[in-house]
Design a protein around this motif. Structure first.
Motif, PDB file in Angstrom:
ATOM      1  N   ASP A 191       0.802  -1.223   0.000  1.00 55.39           N
ATOM      2  CA  ASP A 191       0.000   0.000   0.000  1.00 55.39           C
ATOM      3  C   ASP A 191       0.835   1.272   0.000  1.00 55.39           C
ATOM      4  O   ASP A 191       0.414   2.306  -0.526  1.00 55.39           O
ATOM      5  N   VAL A 192       2.014   1.202   0.622  1.00 53.40           N
ATOM      6  CA  VAL A 192       2.821   2.400   0.839  1.00 53.40           C
ATOM      7  C   VAL A 192       4.272   2.105   0.477  1.00 53.40           C
ATOM      8  O   VAL A 192       4.819   1.063   0.839  1.00 53.40           O
ATOM      9  N   LEU A 193       4.892   3.045  -0.224  1.00 54.54           N
ATOM     10  CA  LEU A 193       6.331   2.992  -0.482  1.00 54.54           C
ATOM     11  C   LEU A 193       6.935   4.321  -0.057  1.00 54.54           C
ATOM     12  O   LEU A 193       6.537   5.373  -0.562  1.00 54.54           O
TER      13      LEU A 193
ATOM     14  N   VAL B 251       6.644  -1.475  -7.630  1.00 54.16           N
ATOM     15  CA  VAL B 251       5.350  -1.565  -6.944  1.00 54.16           C
ATOM     16  C   VAL B 251       4.218  -0.952  -7.761  1.00 54.16           C
ATOM     17  O   VAL B 251       3.042  -1.092  -7.393  1.00 54.16           O
ATOM     18  N   TRP B 252       4.546  -0.282  -8.849  1.00 52.51           N
ATOM     19  CA  TRP B 252       3.554   0.519  -9.579  1.00 52.51           C
ATOM     20  C   TRP B 252       2.369  -0.308 -10.077  1.00 52.51           C
ATOM     21  O   TRP B 252       1.211   0.049  -9.857  1.00 52.51           O
ATOM     22  N   GLN B 253       2.644  -1.427 -10.756  1.00 51.92           N
ATOM     23  CA  GLN B 253       1.545  -2.226 -11.300  1.00 51.92           C
ATOM     24  C   GLN B 253       0.728  -2.862 -10.182  1.00 51.92           C
ATOM     25  O   GLN B 253      -0.499  -3.011 -10.308  1.00 51.92           O
ATOM     26  N   ILE B 254       1.379  -3.236  -9.092  1.00 47.37           N
ATOM     27  CA  ILE B 254       0.646  -3.788  -7.945  1.00 47.37           C
ATOM     28  C   ILE B 254      -0.355  -2.772  -7.426  1.00 47.37           C
ATOM     29  O   ILE B 254      -1.522  -3.084  -7.162  1.00 47.37           O
ATOM     30  N   MET B 255       0.097  -1.529  -7.281  1.00 44.51           N
ATOM     31  CA  MET B 255      -0.803  -0.471  -6.798  1.00 44.51           C
ATOM     32  C   MET B 255      -1.898  -0.164  -7.808  1.00 44.51           C
ATOM     33  O   MET B 255      -3.051   0.103  -7.426  1.00 44.51           O
ATOM     34  N   ARG B 256      -1.585  -0.207  -9.085  1.00 45.59           N
ATOM     35  CA  ARG B 256      -2.621   0.007 -10.114  1.00 45.59           C
ATOM     36  C   ARG B 256      -3.682  -1.078 -10.029  1.00 45.59           C
ATOM     37  O   ARG B 256      -4.879  -0.800 -10.099  1.00 45.59           O
ATOM     38  N   ASP B 257      -3.238  -2.333  -9.899  1.00 47.90           N
ATOM     39  CA  ASP B 257      -4.185  -3.451  -9.873  1.00 47.90           C
ATOM     40  C   ASP B 257      -5.099  -3.397  -8.656  1.00 47.90           C
ATOM     41  O   ASP B 257      -6.272  -3.788  -8.742  1.00 47.90           O
ATOM     42  N   GLN B 258      -4.575  -2.928  -7.523  1.00 47.37           N
ATOM     43  CA  GLN B 258      -5.412  -2.864  -6.312  1.00 47.37           C
ATOM     44  C   GLN B 258      -6.119  -1.516  -6.174  1.00 47.37           C
ATOM     45  O   GLN B 258      -6.858  -1.290  -5.214  1.00 47.37           O
ATOM     46  N   ASN B 259      -5.905  -0.630  -7.155  1.00 45.73           N
ATOM     47  CA  ASN B 259      -6.527   0.700  -7.153  1.00 45.73           C
ATOM     48  C   ASN B 259      -6.262   1.457  -5.863  1.00 45.73           C
ATOM     49  O   ASN B 259      -7.136   2.157  -5.342  1.00 45.73           O
ATOM     50  N   TYR B 260      -5.049   1.352  -5.401  1.00 47.99           N
ATOM     51  CA  TYR B 260      -4.649   2.110  -4.215  1.00 47.99           C
ATOM     52  C   TYR B 260      -3.134   2.082  -4.067  1.00 47.99           C
ATOM     53  O   TYR B 260      -2.499   1.038  -4.207  1.00 47.99           O
ATOM     54  N   GLY B 261      -2.574   3.235  -3.766  1.00 44.89           N
ATOM     55  CA  GLY B 261      -1.154   3.300  -3.464  1.00 44.89           C
ATOM     56  C   GLY B 261      -0.781   4.681  -2.964  1.00 44.89           C
ATOM     57  O   GLY B 261      -1.368   5.688  -3.357  1.00 44.89           O
ATOM     58  N   ARG B 262       0.190   4.704  -2.075  1.00 42.95           N
ATOM     59  CA  ARG B 262       0.718   5.969  -1.565  1.00 42.95           C
ATOM     60  C   ARG B 262       2.243   5.899  -1.630  1.00 42.95           C
ATOM     61  O   ARG B 262       2.857   5.000  -1.043  1.00 42.95           O
ATOM     62  N   ILE B 263       2.848   6.828  -2.357  1.00 44.52           N
ATOM     63  CA  ILE B 263       4.290   6.835  -2.556  1.00 44.52           C
ATOM     64  C   ILE B 263       4.844   8.172  -2.097  1.00 44.52           C
ATOM     65  O   ILE B 263       4.302   9.229  -2.436  1.00 44.52           O
ATOM     66  N   VAL B 264       5.918   8.120  -1.328  1.00 49.60           N
ATOM     67  CA  VAL B 264       6.620   9.331  -0.920  1.00 49.60           C
ATOM     68  C   VAL B 264       8.049   9.243  -1.428  1.00 49.60           C
ATOM     69  O   VAL B 264       8.734   8.237  -1.194  1.00 49.60           O
TER      70      VAL B 264
ATOM     71  N   LEU C  66       1.573  12.423   4.586  1.00 47.79           N
ATOM     72  CA  LEU C  66       1.650  12.331   3.129  1.00 47.79           C
ATOM     73  C   LEU C  66       1.242  10.958   2.610  1.00 47.79           C
ATOM     74  O   LEU C  66       0.653  10.848   1.531  1.00 47.79           O
ATOM     75  N   ALA C  67       1.556   9.904   3.354  1.00 51.20           N
ATOM     76  CA  ALA C  67       1.295   8.535   2.896  1.00 51.20           C
ATOM     77  C   ALA C  67      -0.050   7.997   3.360  1.00 51.20           C
ATOM     78  O   ALA C  67      -0.380   6.844   3.096  1.00 51.20           O
ATOM     79  N   SER C  68      -0.834   8.818   4.017  1.00 48.27           N
ATOM     80  CA  SER C  68      -2.102   8.347   4.570  1.00 48.27           C
ATOM     81  C   SER C  68      -3.197   8.282   3.513  1.00 48.27           C
ATOM     82  O   SER C  68      -3.090   8.887   2.438  1.00 48.27           O
TER      83      SER C  68
END
Length: 303
Positions: free
Chosen positions: A96-98, A136-149, A227-229
């Motif tokens: 979920d977070v990177l 991690v980009w495609q993983i976050m796209r597939d789950q429709n959620y991601g927070r990157i800092v 920021l990552a919340s």
């Protein structure tokens, strides 16, 4: 305001064996996240390596009742980064977070800088950030959620003597953020930038003891947690240090436009007061906004 929590989420923090990364990892774990503690375990200049620093932070998290995994991937090595991501998915099934925090220093004035030091420092900070984010980009796209800092620096935004390599890379990650936040928006991926000021291995020789005492890494971490919340912003550059937090914004003035026959260096000089009029500063949010601004100004003087 309700407490910001990370229950059920999985976070990767690079360069988390000490300093800022350790602080980020511990706080994420305290707030419910399962944390991958990544650290090559090398020296400040990037030499050497051991997973012991990362494992020590994992031990701290587990002592607090949290869940964590140590991984010694070098962020410059794509295969190692991909292995870290694969092991995270195998263990917890999502990311979920990177927090891109890993970094090194090899400071010298530009005249004395070896280009091998340029390659290594820009590689770790900029390419390393891209490697981890891409993994991690495609993983976050597939789950429709991601927070990157991503982690920038005042050296990138404003410059610092002897840090041409570091500063260039640190401004580069802001450019990376500016595009990724546009590309990730449709999949609920937010990308933000942290500008930390903290007492760490990388800064302890640069500041007097009384200043270092004010600059505890733990006073930077609240910015990362925000920021990552889930409800955090997108495309935001946030400065954090000594308990002070401020937003950093890139702006441009309204400027002036000339007809083709008047577009000369001399007319730029003659109109510099207007071109440099800070009262007209405005934040743009995409490259095409800048293009359209120029086209509209040119069209206006021709109508």
């Amino acid at each position: 305001m309700s407490e910001i929590r990370y229950d059920g989420q999985v976070a990767i923090v690079t360069g988390a064996g000490g300093g800022l990364g350790r602080s980020h990892a511990l706080e994420l774990a305290k707030r419910g996240a399962k944390v991958v503690v990544n650290d090559l375990g090398g020296a400040v200049d990037g030499s050497g390596g051991s997973v012991s620093a990362a494992q020590a932070v994992v031990n701290e998290i587990e002592a607090l009742g949290g869940e964590a995994l140590a991984h010694g991937a070098n962020v410059l090595e794509r295969e190692q980064v991909e292995d870290m991501v694969a092991k995270t998915i195998e263990k917890w099934g999502r990311i979920d977070v990177l927090i891109n925090n890993a970094g090194i220093l090899r400071d010298k004035s530009f005249a004395k800088l070896e280009m091998s030091d340029w390659d290594l420092v820009t590689g770790v900070h900029l390419t390393g950030t891209a490697n981890c984010t891409r993994a991690v980009w495609q993983i976050m796209r597939d789950q429709n959620y991601g927070r990157i800092v991503v982690t920038s620096s005042s050296s990138g935004m404003y410059g610092n003597f002897g840090q041409a390599n570091y500063g260039a890379a640190k401004l580069g990650v802001v450019g990376l953020m500016n595009t990724l936040c546009l590309e990730g928006a449709k999949n609920n991926i937010h990308v933000n930038t942290l500008i930390p000021v903290a007492a760490t291995r990388m800064t302890e020789s640069l500041m007097p003891p009384e200043m270092l005492e004010l600059l505890k890494p733990e006073l930077v971490t609240p910015a990362v947690i925000y920021l990552a919340s889930t409800e955090g912003p997108n495309r935001t550059v946030l400065s954090a240090g000594a308990g002070a937090y401020s937003r950093v914004v890139i702006q441009e003035t309204e400027g002036v436009a000339f007809l083709e026959e008047d577009a000369t260096a001399e007319n730029i000089a003659a109109n510099w007061g207007t071109i440099d009029d800070h009262s007209t500063l405005k934040e743009l949010t995409a490259g095409n906004e800048h293009t359209m601004k120029c086209v509209q100004m040119a069209s206006k003087i021709r109508s």
